[in-house]
Scaffold this motif. Structure first.
Motif, PDB file in Angstrom:
ATOM      1  N   SER A 157       0.826  -1.205   0.000  1.00  0.00           N
ATOM      2  CA  SER A 157       0.000   0.000   0.000  1.00  0.00           C
ATOM      3  C   SER A 157       0.859   1.253   0.000  1.00  0.00           C
ATOM      4  O   SER A 157       0.596   2.205  -0.741  1.00  0.00           O
ATOM      5  N   GLU A 158       1.888   1.248   0.802  1.00  0.00           N
ATOM      6  CA  GLU A 158       2.805   2.392   0.875  1.00  0.00           C
ATOM      7  C   GLU A 158       3.494   2.617  -0.476  1.00  0.00           C
ATOM      8  O   GLU A 158       3.609   3.741  -0.949  1.00  0.00           O
ATOM      9  N   ASN A 159       3.941   1.518  -1.097  1.00  0.00           N
ATOM     10  CA  ASN A 159       4.583   1.624  -2.411  1.00  0.00           C
ATOM     11  C   ASN A 159       3.619   2.188  -3.453  1.00  0.00           C
ATOM     12  O   ASN A 159       4.006   3.009  -4.286  1.00  0.00           O
ATOM     13  N   MET A 160       2.369   1.743  -3.408  1.00  0.00           N
ATOM     14  CA  MET A 160       1.367   2.225  -4.353  1.00  0.00           C
ATOM     15  C   MET A 160       1.125   3.713  -4.173  1.00  0.00           C
ATOM     16  O   MET A 160       1.005   4.455  -5.141  1.00  0.00           O
ATOM     17  N   GLN A 161       1.055   4.152  -2.938  1.00  0.00           N
ATOM     18  CA  GLN A 161       0.749   5.549  -2.648  1.00  0.00           C
ATOM     19  C   GLN A 161       1.847   6.481  -3.159  1.00  0.00           C
ATOM     20  O   GLN A 161       1.576   7.619  -3.523  1.00  0.00           O
ATOM     21  N   HIS A 162       3.079   5.993  -3.212  1.00  0.00           N
ATOM     22  CA  HIS A 162       4.198   6.839  -3.643  1.00  0.00           C
ATOM     23  C   HIS A 162       4.606   6.589  -5.091  1.00  0.00           C
ATOM     24  O   HIS A 162       5.631   7.090  -5.538  1.00  0.00           O
ATOM     25  N   SER A 163       3.802   5.851  -5.841  1.00  0.00           N
ATOM     26  CA  SER A 163       4.117   5.564  -7.236  1.00  0.00           C
ATOM     27  C   SER A 163       3.799   6.779  -8.108  1.00  0.00           C
ATOM     28  O   SER A 163       3.117   7.706  -7.679  1.00  0.00           O
ATOM     29  N   GLU A 164       4.280   6.733  -9.345  1.00  0.00           N
ATOM     30  CA  GLU A 164       4.072   7.846 -10.274  1.00  0.00           C
ATOM     31  C   GLU A 164       3.607   7.322 -11.626  1.00  0.00           C
ATOM     32  O   GLU A 164       3.671   6.135 -11.897  1.00  0.00           O
ATOM     33  N   GLY A 165       3.149   8.205 -12.487  1.00  0.00           N
ATOM     34  CA  GLY A 165       2.798   7.889 -13.865  1.00  0.00           C
ATOM     35  C   GLY A 165       1.689   6.868 -14.002  1.00  0.00           C
ATOM     36  O   GLY A 165       0.665   6.940 -13.321  1.00  0.00           O
ATOM     37  N   ASP A 166       1.892   5.887 -14.907  1.00  0.00           N
ATOM     38  CA  ASP A 166       0.896   4.856 -15.188  1.00  0.00           C
ATOM     39  C   ASP A 166       0.573   4.021 -13.955  1.00  0.00           C
ATOM     40  O   ASP A 166      -0.562   3.610 -13.749  1.00  0.00           O
ATOM     41  N   VAL A 167       1.582   3.768 -13.141  1.00  0.00           N
ATOM     42  CA  VAL A 167       1.366   2.968 -11.930  1.00  0.00           C
ATOM     43  C   VAL A 167       0.449   3.723 -10.975  1.00  0.00           C
ATOM     44  O   VAL A 167      -0.474   3.150 -10.399  1.00  0.00           O
ATOM     45  N   ARG A 168       0.659   5.017 -10.837  1.00  0.00           N
ATOM     46  CA  ARG A 168      -0.197   5.830  -9.966  1.00  0.00           C
ATOM     47  C   ARG A 168      -1.636   5.842 -10.473  1.00  0.00           C
ATOM     48  O   ARG A 168      -2.578   5.747  -9.697  1.00  0.00           O
ATOM     49  N   ALA A 169      -1.807   5.935 -11.783  1.00  0.00           N
ATOM     50  CA  ALA A 169      -3.158   5.919 -12.363  1.00  0.00           C
ATOM     51  C   ALA A 169      -3.839   4.583 -12.104  1.00  0.00           C
ATOM     52  O   ALA A 169      -5.029   4.532 -11.778  1.00  0.00           O
TER      53      ALA A 169
END
Length: 115
Positions: A15-27
């Motif tokens: 969850s923490e990794n997802m919250q700090h992701s960027e670009g396509d992963v964040r979307a």
């Protein structure tokens, strides 16, 4: 064999990794869906919601969940920990049947960017 606490910690790290992701992963992480993760060797399921770019685990239930979540994962505790730690590649684990992922077709397309 991973413990319930280690599995919960792995989900928190994911969850923490997802919250700090960027670009396509964040979307892809921005979905608002019910989610469950059944840990097969412990026969326990973490139930919650993917929302706001993170996974909010709301309950832990014995056995499979009573209600079918929109996004459903199933794997052993060791595989969950290895996936989150980067020691197990999701596509290989999914292809070999070590990890099961069930979701609607459009969600699967979006989730592939996360995994």
């Amino acid at each position: 064999m991973a413990t319930i606490e280690e599995c919960r910690s792995a989900l928190d790290k994911l969850s923490e990794n997802m919250q700090h992701s960027e670009g396509d992963v964040r979307a892809a992480a921005a979905l608002d869906r019910s989610v469950s993760c059944h840990i097969t060797d412990l026969d326990v399921t973490f139930v919650g919601r993917m929302t706001g770019g993170r996974i909010d685990v709301r309950d832990t239930v014995q056995g499979p969940p009573a209600d079918k979540a929109q996004i459903r994962l199933a794997m052993t505790g060791d595989d969950l920990v290895a996936l989150v730690d980067g020691e197990l590649h999701f596509a290989k684990a999914w292809g070999s049947g070590r990890v099961r992922l069930e979701a609607g077709l459009m969600d699967l397309f979006r989730l592939r960017k996360l995994l």
